[in-house]
Design an enzyme around this catalytic site. Structure first.
Site, PDB file in Angstrom:
ATOM      1  N   GLY A 167       0.816  -1.209   0.000  1.00 48.08           N
ATOM      2  CA  GLY A 167       0.000   0.000   0.000  1.00 48.08           C
ATOM      3  C   GLY A 167       0.846   1.255   0.000  1.00 48.08           C
ATOM      4  O   GLY A 167       0.563   2.222  -0.731  1.00 48.08           O
ATOM      5  N   ASP A 168       1.891   1.275   0.806  1.00 54.30           N
ATOM      6  CA  ASP A 168       2.798   2.416   0.839  1.00 54.30           C
ATOM      7  C   ASP A 168       3.523   2.578  -0.494  1.00 54.30           C
ATOM      8  O   ASP A 168       3.664   3.690  -1.006  1.00 54.30           O
ATOM      9  CB  ASP A 168       3.824   2.241   1.955  1.00 54.30           C
ATOM     10  CG  ASP A 168       3.208   2.365   3.330  1.00 54.30           C
ATOM     11  OD1 ASP A 168       2.854   3.485   3.713  1.00 54.30           O
ATOM     12  OD2 ASP A 168       3.079   1.347   4.012  1.00 54.30           O
ATOM     13  N   SER A 169       4.002   1.472  -1.042  1.00 60.12           N
ATOM     14  CA  SER A 169       4.776   1.548  -2.276  1.00 60.12           C
ATOM     15  C   SER A 169       3.914   1.990  -3.450  1.00 60.12           C
ATOM     16  O   SER A 169       4.356   2.783  -4.294  1.00 60.12           O
ATOM     17  CB  SER A 169       5.421   0.189  -2.574  1.00 60.12           C
ATOM     18  OG  SER A 169       6.289  -0.185  -1.523  1.00 60.12           O
TER      19      SER A 169
END
Length: 396
Positions: A167-169
């Site tokens: 999700g962050d990436s």
């Protein structure tokens, strides 16, 4: 050869993954990235996962090509330093909870008045607007709200997380896209900057393909399906004689026929019901059984050799050791030999995407905490005596 983003200055105020990953990509293609970290502790990523000599080896990948400046943003003078850095910056990256920068007097209104051409990338759990904007949100929460977690795992079992902070990436990648679009807009509109608002859950949701269209038309709620890909057949992981699994994607019409011929199932190859994907989906259990029977009689290497000979997309499931030893990774410069601060050898991920004329590059190792504080502050006119006083107060 100069890099595409040479001359672009980035002030990175993010921590952990999403914001810093976006800055890493920009730095690899020539941007100057000044990373602001809290004194003493620094970015928490420095202590995540496996540590070498007290510092995460992940840090070596995430923060290469950056400069580290320590500032305690709770103190007024530190926030004034940010304003001075922003004055000639092109991009500011932050991933605090919405409203945090505004409380510090560093919101969009203040910073854009200092630098009207500023592009401000703001990554948060739920975005800068909406009823959830003030809630804390990490990547794993975005993965859940975006629909990914529900689809991960085996039917009837607890949904599992993807083994990395996807999700962050994904948010970082959307952030980079947004920043580049905003820079292009600035070129076309007399230097006008803007905000790029990236929400973790939206970055995941953007990857969810037909999830919502299918629900809106058919009322169908897509469910987890393990290693298969529902609605596209055959695509699955098939167990081999040696206990390993072969991933086989025989879902193209001509590919399916070659696959059936290779496993000597001409009855399926010639079946008019199976010539196109929608028919194969209706009979996927029968197709999977035929493929599984064939793979179960052969070791993985034999399976892959046979399928590659027939030009059928297939492969094994790689772990870190497989990646490190793979000649294709090596040929594509995806395994970069480097060193940690004490000289210990380390392999870092290569640079993506590959540009043929102006490829990205690594020009410096990840910085130690505050390594560039004096040089950067000196460059904006803060003298040595002031810096020493601030250091005594813990401001830098």
């Amino acid at each position: 050869m100069s890099l595409p983003l040479e001359g672009i200055k980035v002030v990175e105020m993010g921590q952990l993954i999403a914001g810093p990953f976006a800055a890493k990509i920009l730095a690899e293609f020539g941007a100057e990235v000044i990373k602001i970290e809290p004194p003493i502790t620094g970015d928490p990523l420095r202590k995540w996962r496996l540590l070498h000599d007290g510092t995460s080896v992940w840090w070596a990948a995430q923060s290469r090509n950056k400069q580290s400046v320590t500032l305690d943003l709770r103190q007024v003078e530190a926030r004034e330093v940010v304003k001075r850095l922003v004055k000639d910056a092109d991009i500011l990256i932050e991933n605090f909870r919405p409203g945090t920068l505004e409380k510090w007097g560093l919101g969009w209104d203040e910073l854009s008045s200092i630098n009207p051409g500023l592009v401000m990338l703001r990554v948060s759990g739920y975005g800068q607007t909406g009823p959830y904007r003030d809630l804390p949100g990490f990547g794993v929460i975005g993965e859940a709200m975006g629909g990914l977690r529900h689809l991960s795992g085996e039917p009837g079992r607890t949904p599992v997380r993807v083994g990395v902070s996807i999700g962050d990436s994904l948010s970082a990648l959307h952030g980079v896209i947004g920043v580049l679009l905003a820079l292009r807009h600035r070129e076309q509109n007399r230097g006008a900057g803007q905000q790029v608002d990236v929400a973790l859950y939206e970055s995941v949701f953007n990857m969810m393909e037909s999830l919502i269209p299918e629900y809106s038309v058919f009322g169908s709620v897509r469910e987890p399906a393990g290693s298969s890909l529902p609605g596209i057949a055959p695509t699955n992981a098939y167990r081999c004689k040696d206990g390993k699994h072969a991933l086989i994607a025989g879902n193209g019409d001509s590919i399916f026929r070659r696959l059936m011929e290779k496993i000597e199932r001409l009855d399926l190859a010639d079946d008019p019901e199976l010539t196109q994907n929608d028919g194969r989906v209706r009979h996927v259990a029968r197709i999977d059984e035929a493929i599984s029977t064939w793979t179960a009689e052969r070791n993985l290497d034999a399976v892959l050799a046979a399928l590659q000979d027939a030009n059928i997309p297939s492969g094994k499931i790689y772990d870190a050791a497989d990646i490190a030893a793979d000649p294709h990774y090596q040929a594509r410069d995806m395994l970069l030999a480097s060193q940690l601060d004490d000289g210990t050898a380390v392999i870092l991920p290569g640079i993506v995407p590959k540009l043929t004329v102006t490829p990205g590059r690594v020009h410096s190792r990840a910085p130690t905490l505050g390594q560039h504080t004096d040089a950067v502050l000196d460059g904006i006119g803060i003298d040595a005596a002031t810096r020493e006083a601030w250091r005594t107060r813990g401001l830098i």
